[in-house]
Write a protein that holds these residues in place. Structure first.
Motif, short mmCIF file in Angstrom:
data_model
loop_
_atom_site.label_atom_id
_atom_site.label_comp_id
_atom_site.label_asym_id
_atom_site.label_seq_id
_atom_site.Cartn_x
_atom_site.Cartn_y
_atom_site.Cartn_z
N VAL A 47 -102.21 98.98 -96.79
CA VAL A 47 -102.85 98.53 -98.02
C VAL A 47 -104.14 97.79 -97.69
CG1 VAL A 47 -100.67 98.31 -99.29
CG2 VAL A 47 -101.61 96.32 -98.08
N HIS A 71 -103.05 103.03 -105.57
CA HIS A 71 -101.87 102.17 -105.44
C HIS A 71 -101.86 101.36 -104.15
CE1 HIS A 71 -100.85 105.90 -103.33
NE2 HIS A 71 -99.99 105.18 -102.63
N SER A 110 -93.09 91.72 -106.97
CA SER A 110 -94.46 92.19 -107.16
C SER A 110 -95.41 91.84 -106.01
CB SER A 110 -95.05 91.67 -108.47
OG SER A 110 -94.32 92.17 -109.55
N ARG A 111 -94.85 91.61 -104.83
CA ARG A 111 -95.67 91.32 -103.64
C ARG A 111 -95.21 92.16 -102.46
NH1 ARG A 111 -98.83 86.68 -103.91
NH2 ARG A 111 -98.26 85.27 -105.57
N THR A 143 -106.86 94.78 -99.76
CA THR A 143 -107.01 93.91 -100.92
C THR A 143 -108.37 94.15 -101.56
OG1 THR A 143 -107.99 92.08 -99.67
CG2 THR A 143 -105.57 92.12 -99.86
N VAL A 194 -91.53 96.14 -101.74
CA VAL A 194 -92.16 95.28 -102.73
C VAL A 194 -91.10 94.32 -103.25
CG1 VAL A 194 -93.41 95.17 -104.93
CG2 VAL A 194 -93.75 97.13 -103.40
N LEU A 238 -104.40 96.04 -103.51
CA LEU A 238 -103.67 94.92 -104.11
C LEU A 238 -104.54 93.68 -104.17
CD1 LEU A 238 -100.50 95.49 -101.94
CD2 LEU A 238 -100.67 95.98 -104.36
N GLY A 273 -101.22 90.19 -101.27
CA GLY A 273 -100.39 91.36 -101.48
C GLY A 273 -99.76 91.48 -102.85
N LYS A 274 -100.34 90.84 -103.84
CA LYS A 274 -99.76 90.84 -105.18
C LYS A 274 -100.25 92.03 -106.01
CE LYS A 274 -98.76 87.81 -109.04
NZ LYS A 274 -97.40 88.23 -109.18
N ILE A 275 -99.32 92.65 -106.72
CA ILE A 275 -99.67 93.70 -107.67
C ILE A 275 -100.27 93.00 -108.89
CG2 ILE A 275 -98.75 95.45 -109.24
CD1 ILE A 275 -96.67 96.13 -107.10
N GLN A 284 -97.15 101.70 -109.37
CA GLN A 284 -97.70 101.24 -108.10
C GLN A 284 -96.57 100.82 -107.16
OE1 GLN A 284 -100.43 97.89 -108.30
NE2 GLN A 284 -101.41 98.52 -106.38
N LYS A 285 -95.62 100.07 -107.68
CA LYS A 285 -94.47 99.64 -106.86
C LYS A 285 -93.71 100.84 -106.32
CE LYS A 285 -90.19 97.07 -106.98
NZ LYS A 285 -89.13 96.49 -107.74
#
Length: 115
Positions: A18, A53, A86-87, A20, A83, A56, A60-62, A72-73
């Motif tokens: 991922v 997706h 939500s992180r 950010t 996840v 983040l 790492g938060k959605i 996304q999760k």
């Protein structure tokens, strides 16, 4: 402003990794920082293969709203990224974009930018 550089960078994020919004902004030196990266991701064109997706918020938060947050999760978990609340664990899954190489001029000297 074209968001194409953002989409090109996001397409490079490998499966299971991922990035950010802030890291995208820093790597591309976006005016407006992470908010501009967020606007670009919000305007991601469908069908262009941009793995939206994998982007983040800090830590790492959605950050996107439903129903896309659940999608996304699900997509992150399908790539082996757990996840929790939500992180995700950014330290474990963060991808570092490759550094841009300095251009070399005809005389062999490295060029930092336009003069």
């Amino acid at each position: 402003m074209s968001f194409d550089p953002v989409y090109r960078l996001v397409k490079q994020i490998p499966r299971g990794r991922v990035l950010t919004y802030g890291a995208i902004a820093k790597a591309l030196r976006l005016r407006g920082g992470a908010r501009t990266a967020g606007r670009a991701m919000g305007a991601t064109p469908r069908g262009k293969g941009v793995p939206w997706h994998r982007v983040l918020g800090a830590n790492g938060k959605i950050l996107i709203r439903e129903p896309y947050a659940s999608l996304q999760k699900k997509l992150l978990e399908s790539e082996g990224i757990p996840v929790v609340e939500s992180r995700i664990n950014v330290k474990k899954h963060l991808w570092t974009p490759p550094k841009k190489k300095a251009r070399t001029s005809k005389n062999g000297r490295k060029s930092v930018g336009p003069r």
